[in-house]
Design a protein around this motif. Structure first.
Motif: not given
Length: 220
Positions: A26-44
């Protein structure tokens, strides 16, 4: 709080693993809907920080020590679903390379620390910051959210061990909750400092609503 192999009854760890698998999906699905490519590094970056911070132990009492859990930190800044993915990744790496927690208990550890802790923190933070405004209100909300997230994860861990018949509830409950009440204070203080610094750095008026990744603006 990392449960090793052999501490949980098969019915407990299988059930916890099933719940955790569903939560991760569920987390993968929910997060994929709202994340943009430029925002992914924030998670890392957040994952790397939490991983490094968990390697640093602070003294508690009686010769024991604790370390940052990071559930509240990630949830307040990035939202609970993103926090779940971050903490799950950290827990898997710790299990594989540092032997923190067992393979059969991974599902329980993920449930306790990657989902229960962040969601409790998120709920408490939003509940308090709703009617309470200002820096003082956010500081109190952050500290309480952090402390209660640790206590909630510790309680879940306690119940899993007790229900498995490994240690009686009357023995494990005061031990776990007592020590983690102290560890939670350290968690709260560290989280307040980090979130205050990040908020000022990024100009966030209300972490969790206008946040680093932009993934928790009322979409949870």
């Amino acid at each position: 709080m990392h449960i090793p192999d052999g501490f949980l009854d098969p019915k407990i760890w299988v059930s916890a693993s099933a719940i955790s698998a569903g939560a991760v999906a569920t987390a993968v699905t929910k997060t994929r809907r709202v994340l943009e490519d430029r925002q992914v590094p924030a998670l890392g970056v957040m994952g790397a920080f939490i991983f490094a911070a968990q390697m640093v132990n602070f003294p508690v009492a009686g010769g024991t020590s604790g370390h940052l859990l990071g559930g509240a930190l990630a949830a307040v800044l990035l939202g609970p679903w993103s926090a779940g993915l971050i903490l799950t990744t950290v827990l898997v790496i710790q299990m594989l390379f540092f032997y923190d927690g067992g393979l059969t208990a991974l599902g329980a550890n993920v449930l306790n620390m990657a989902f229960i802790a962040p969601w409790v923190a998120w709920g408490v933070y939003r509940l308090i910051t709703g009617p309470v405004r200002g820096n003082a209100g956010r500081t109190i909300a952050t500290f309480l959210a952090s402390w209660l997230s640790v206590m909630a994860a510790a309680l879940a861990c306690t119940l899993e061990i007790a229900l498995s018949g490994t240690v009686p509830l009357k023995v494990v409950l005061p031990a776990m909750m007592g020590w983690h009440a102290l560890i939670g204070i350290g968690e709260g203080l560290i989280t307040v400092v980090v979130i205050t610094f990040v908020s000022r750095l990024w100009g966030l008026e209300q972490p969790g609503q206008k946040d680093l990744a932009g993934v928790s603006r009322g979409r949870y």
